[in-house]
Motif scaffolding. Sequence first.
Motif, short mmCIF file in Angstrom:
data_model
loop_
_atom_site.label_atom_id
_atom_site.label_comp_id
_atom_site.label_asym_id
_atom_site.label_seq_id
_atom_site.Cartn_x
_atom_site.Cartn_y
_atom_site.Cartn_z
N THR A 1 0.83 -1.20 0.00
CA THR A 1 0.00 0.00 0.00
C THR A 1 0.87 1.26 0.00
OG1 THR A 1 -0.29 -0.13 2.41
CG2 THR A 1 -2.03 -1.06 1.05
N ASP A 2 2.00 1.21 0.71
CA ASP A 2 2.92 2.36 0.69
C ASP A 2 3.44 2.60 -0.72
OD1 ASP A 2 2.62 2.75 3.41
OD2 ASP A 2 4.52 1.79 3.94
N ARG A 3 3.82 1.53 -1.41
CA ARG A 3 4.33 1.66 -2.77
C ARG A 3 3.24 2.20 -3.69
NH1 ARG A 3 7.37 3.68 -6.25
NH2 ARG A 3 7.47 2.57 -8.21
N LEU A 4 2.03 1.70 -3.50
CA LEU A 4 0.91 2.17 -4.32
C LEU A 4 0.67 3.67 -4.12
CD1 LEU A 4 -1.17 1.20 -6.34
CD2 LEU A 4 -2.67 0.60 -4.44
N GLU A 5 0.78 4.13 -2.88
CA GLU A 5 0.63 5.56 -2.60
C GLU A 5 1.73 6.37 -3.27
OE1 GLU A 5 0.38 6.02 1.65
OE2 GLU A 5 -1.52 4.95 1.75
N GLN A 6 2.96 5.84 -3.29
CA GLN A 6 4.07 6.52 -3.97
C GLN A 6 3.79 6.64 -5.47
OE1 GLN A 6 7.47 4.11 -3.06
NE2 GLN A 6 7.67 4.88 -0.97
N ILE A 7 3.29 5.57 -6.05
CA ILE A 7 2.97 5.57 -7.48
C ILE A 7 1.90 6.61 -7.79
CG2 ILE A 7 1.89 4.20 -9.32
CD1 ILE A 7 3.33 1.75 -8.12
N ILE A 8 0.87 6.65 -6.97
CA ILE A 8 -0.22 7.61 -7.17
C ILE A 8 0.32 9.04 -7.09
CG2 ILE A 8 -2.33 8.54 -6.14
CD1 ILE A 8 -2.96 5.58 -5.34
N GLU A 9 1.18 9.32 -6.11
CA GLU A 9 1.75 10.66 -5.97
C GLU A 9 2.56 11.04 -7.21
OE1 GLU A 9 3.95 11.19 -2.34
OE2 GLU A 9 2.28 10.44 -1.13
N GLN A 10 3.37 10.11 -7.70
CA GLN A 10 4.18 10.39 -8.88
C GLN A 10 3.30 10.70 -10.08
OE1 GLN A 10 6.82 6.78 -8.57
NE2 GLN A 10 8.31 8.27 -9.31
N LEU A 11 2.25 9.91 -10.26
CA LEU A 11 1.37 10.12 -11.40
C LEU A 11 0.58 11.43 -11.27
CD1 LEU A 11 0.13 6.47 -11.97
CD2 LEU A 11 1.71 7.77 -13.40
N GLU A 12 0.16 11.75 -10.06
CA GLU A 12 -0.60 12.99 -9.84
C GLU A 12 0.27 14.23 -10.05
OE1 GLU A 12 -4.20 11.69 -6.83
OE2 GLU A 12 -2.38 12.52 -5.95
N GLU B 1 2.62 -1.30 -12.79
CA GLU B 1 3.04 -1.74 -11.46
C GLU B 1 1.90 -1.55 -10.46
OE1 GLU B 1 6.34 -0.76 -7.99
OE2 GLU B 1 6.51 0.27 -9.92
N GLY B 2 1.23 -0.41 -10.53
CA GLY B 2 0.11 -0.13 -9.63
C GLY B 2 -1.02 -1.12 -9.81
N THR B 3 -1.32 -1.45 -11.07
CA THR B 3 -2.37 -2.41 -11.36
C THR B 3 -2.04 -3.78 -10.78
OG1 THR B 3 -2.96 -1.21 -13.37
CG2 THR B 3 -3.69 -3.50 -13.23
N GLU B 4 -0.77 -4.17 -10.90
CA GLU B 4 -0.32 -5.45 -10.33
C GLU B 4 -0.44 -5.44 -8.81
OE1 GLU B 4 3.84 -7.93 -9.92
OE2 GLU B 4 3.49 -6.83 -11.78
N LEU B 5 -0.04 -4.34 -8.19
CA LEU B 5 -0.14 -4.23 -6.73
C LEU B 5 -1.59 -4.32 -6.28
CD1 LEU B 5 2.45 -1.41 -6.01
CD2 LEU B 5 2.56 -3.77 -5.19
N ILE B 6 -2.48 -3.65 -6.99
CA ILE B 6 -3.91 -3.70 -6.62
C ILE B 6 -4.43 -5.12 -6.71
CG2 ILE B 6 -6.22 -3.02 -7.38
CD1 ILE B 6 -4.97 -0.27 -8.09
N ALA B 7 -4.06 -5.84 -7.76
CA ALA B 7 -4.50 -7.23 -7.91
C ALA B 7 -3.98 -8.09 -6.77
CB ALA B 7 -4.04 -7.79 -9.25
N GLU B 8 -2.72 -7.90 -6.40
CA GLU B 8 -2.15 -8.66 -5.27
C GLU B 8 -2.87 -8.33 -3.97
OE1 GLU B 8 2.08 -8.11 -5.06
OE2 GLU B 8 2.36 -8.70 -7.15
N LEU B 9 -3.13 -7.05 -3.74
CA LEU B 9 -3.81 -6.65 -2.52
C LEU B 9 -5.23 -7.19 -2.47
CD1 LEU B 9 -2.48 -3.01 -2.25
CD2 LEU B 9 -2.09 -4.84 -0.59
#
Length: 58
Positions: free
Chosen positions: A10-21, A36-44
């Motif tokens: 979830t921390d990595r996902l938040e970092q990805i979102i910040e970078q994209l925003e 990468e974010g899509t893969e993380l969401i699927a895993e979560l």
Amino acid sequence: MKDETIADKTDRLEQIIEQLENGDVALERANELHAEGTELIAELESELAVGDGEVIDR
């Protein structure tokens, strides 16, 4: 990513979102981050599967 905890993911996902925003990434890098974010969401979603209102322990 298999050894990472849910919190790590979830921390990595938040970092990805910040970078994209922020919009400070090239289109190719944005596509990589999105994948990468899509893969993380699927895993979560897999790890946090919910059935009948209860968390299923896997």
